[in-house]
Design a protein around this motif. Sequence first.
Motif, PDB file in Angstrom:
ATOM      1  N   VAL A 108       0.935  -1.414   0.166  1.00 27.23           N
ATOM      2  CA  VAL A 108       0.057  -0.087  -0.238  1.00 27.23           C
ATOM      3  C   VAL A 108       0.619   1.043   0.101  1.00 27.23           C
ATOM      4  O   VAL A 108       0.648   2.074  -0.791  1.00 27.23           O
ATOM      5  CB  VAL A 108      -0.985   0.356   0.867  1.00 27.23           C
ATOM      6  N   CYS A 109       1.861   1.112   0.462  1.00 28.80           N
ATOM      7  CA  CYS A 109       2.722   2.625   0.635  1.00 28.80           C
ATOM      8  C   CYS A 109       3.315   2.944  -0.297  1.00 28.80           C
ATOM      9  O   CYS A 109       3.734   3.283  -1.196  1.00 28.80           O
ATOM     10  CB  CYS A 109       3.875   2.374   2.244  1.00 28.80           C
ATOM     11  N   LEU A 110       4.182   1.794  -0.714  1.00 29.21           N
ATOM     12  CA  LEU A 110       4.913   1.556  -2.464  1.00 29.21           C
ATOM     13  C   LEU A 110       3.795   1.707  -3.747  1.00 29.21           C
ATOM     14  O   LEU A 110       4.501   2.533  -4.655  1.00 29.21           O
ATOM     15  CB  LEU A 110       5.641   0.417  -2.586  1.00 29.21           C
ATOM     16  N   ILE A 111       2.736   1.861  -3.566  1.00 29.12           N
ATOM     17  CA  ILE A 111       2.247   1.987  -4.916  1.00 29.12           C
ATOM     18  C   ILE A 111       2.439   3.495  -5.113  1.00 29.12           C
ATOM     19  O   ILE A 111       2.468   3.897  -5.788  1.00 29.12           O
ATOM     20  CB  ILE A 111       0.370   1.388  -4.371  1.00 29.12           C
ATOM     21  N   PRO A 112       2.135   4.088  -4.300  1.00 27.45           N
ATOM     22  CA  PRO A 112       1.932   6.292  -3.860  1.00 27.45           C
ATOM     23  C   PRO A 112       3.187   6.484  -5.065  1.00 27.45           C
ATOM     24  O   PRO A 112       3.423   7.046  -5.976  1.00 27.45           O
ATOM     25  CB  PRO A 112       1.832   6.908  -3.043  1.00 27.45           C
ATOM     26  N   LEU A 113       3.842   5.433  -5.026  1.00 25.99           N
ATOM     27  CA  LEU A 113       5.529   5.605  -5.565  1.00 25.99           C
ATOM     28  C   LEU A 113       5.511   5.113  -6.824  1.00 25.99           C
ATOM     29  O   LEU A 113       6.757   6.143  -8.100  1.00 25.99           O
ATOM     30  CB  LEU A 113       6.519   4.825  -4.594  1.00 25.99           C
ATOM     31  N   ILE A 114       5.393   4.531  -6.756  1.00 24.72           N
ATOM     32  CA  ILE A 114       5.279   3.165  -8.765  1.00 24.72           C
ATOM     33  C   ILE A 114       4.000   4.009  -9.565  1.00 24.72           C
ATOM     34  O   ILE A 114       4.789   4.433 -10.535  1.00 24.72           O
ATOM     35  CB  ILE A 114       4.499   1.911  -7.909  1.00 24.72           C
ATOM     36  N   ILE A 115       3.061   5.074  -8.866  1.00 20.56           N
ATOM     37  CA  ILE A 115       1.432   5.624  -9.390  1.00 20.56           C
ATOM     38  C   ILE A 115       2.554   6.988  -9.557  1.00 20.56           C
ATOM     39  O   ILE A 115       2.205   7.469 -10.737  1.00 20.56           O
ATOM     40  CB  ILE A 115       0.572   5.996  -9.085  1.00 20.56           C
ATOM     41  N   PHE A 116       2.716   7.741  -8.771  1.00 17.15           N
ATOM     42  CA  PHE A 116       3.471   9.477  -8.828  1.00 17.15           C
ATOM     43  C   PHE A 116       4.753   9.509  -9.009  1.00 17.15           C
ATOM     44  O   PHE A 116       5.703  10.530  -9.276  1.00 17.15           O
ATOM     45  CB  PHE A 116       2.800   9.736  -8.213  1.00 17.15           C
ATOM     46  N   GLY A 117       5.399   8.445  -9.177  1.00 19.45           N
ATOM     47  CA  GLY A 117       7.628   9.021  -8.975  1.00 19.45           C
ATOM     48  C   GLY A 117       8.056   9.130  -7.711  1.00 19.45           C
ATOM     49  O   GLY A 117       6.878   9.277  -7.246  1.00 19.45           O
ATOM     50  N   CYS A 118       9.860   9.296  -7.815  1.00 17.70           N
ATOM     51  CA  CYS A 118       9.640  10.110  -6.569  1.00 17.70           C
ATOM     52  C   CYS A 118      10.484  11.065  -6.281  1.00 17.70           C
ATOM     53  O   CYS A 118      11.721  11.057  -6.940  1.00 17.70           O
ATOM     54  CB  CYS A 118      10.729   8.859  -6.191  1.00 17.70           C
ATOM     55  N   LYS A 119       9.963  11.466  -7.465  1.00 15.90           N
ATOM     56  CA  LYS A 119      10.825  13.315  -8.290  1.00 15.90           C
ATOM     57  C   LYS A 119      11.378  13.887  -6.916  1.00 15.90           C
ATOM     58  O   LYS A 119      10.777  14.621  -6.179  1.00 15.90           O
ATOM     59  CB  LYS A 119       9.669  14.152  -8.450  1.00 15.90           C
ATOM     60  N   LYS A 120      12.912  13.837  -7.145  1.00 14.81           N
ATOM     61  CA  LYS A 120      13.661  14.697  -5.510  1.00 14.81           C
ATOM     62  C   LYS A 120      13.465  16.202  -6.118  1.00 14.81           C
ATOM     63  O   LYS A 120      12.994  16.675  -7.016  1.00 14.81           O
ATOM     64  CB  LYS A 120      14.684  13.874  -5.980  1.00 14.81           C
ATOM     65  N   LYS A 121      13.372  16.742  -5.323  1.00 15.88           N
ATOM     66  CA  LYS A 121      12.310  17.865  -4.758  1.00 15.88           C
ATOM     67  C   LYS A 121      14.386  18.601  -5.221  1.00 15.88           C
ATOM     68  O   LYS A 121      15.605  18.439  -4.609  1.00 15.88           O
ATOM     69  CB  LYS A 121      12.810  18.592  -3.333  1.00 15.88           C
ATOM     70  N   ILE A 122      14.240  19.824  -5.894  1.00 15.08           N
ATOM     71  CA  ILE A 122      15.618  20.332  -6.875  1.00 15.08           C
ATOM     72  C   ILE A 122      16.013  21.972  -5.962  1.00 15.08           C
ATOM     73  O   ILE A 122      15.242  22.391  -5.468  1.00 15.08           O
ATOM     74  CB  ILE A 122      16.090  20.254  -8.039  1.00 15.08           C
TER      75      ILE A 122
END
Length: 152
Positions: free
Chosen positions: A7-21
């Motif tokens: 459940v916690c991994l699904i949002p990361l897969i869907i929305f990605g892990c965009k690093k704040k720059i």
Amino acid sequence: MKNIFIVCLIPLIIFGCKKKISPEEQLEEDIKIIEKYIADNNLSATKTSSGLHYVITEVGTGNHPTQTDDVTVRYRGYYVDNTTFDQSEELGVTFNLQQVIQGWTEGVPKLKEGGSGILLIPSGLAYGEKGSGPVPPNTVLIFEIDLLDIPG
């Protein structure tokens, strides 16, 4: 326990892990976008120390406004894909250069009254990482501007 992980991994897969720059990294990215746009459209632009790029398309015969003046301008604002997000009416609009985005406060005084130009504005001089209305976060903006008058 395995279900919680999924459940916690699904949002990361869907929305990605965009690093704040950082703002500096964002400015570098924005300048690459602006310079590509300039090259693709055969423009000859001047770059300021802030990262703003501008093109004088019509010199004009009047005075340059200061960063605190009221100005009357006709403009069209768009993204690098040429999608318009804002524009004035044909008669233009009057406002003070202290009440607009930083790219305008810096860029409009490059124009003379009666002149025209294009401002290519890095996101940090526009609406930054928050965006505004139809403008997404971290978006380069382009404005075609006719400086009609410096009232007063």
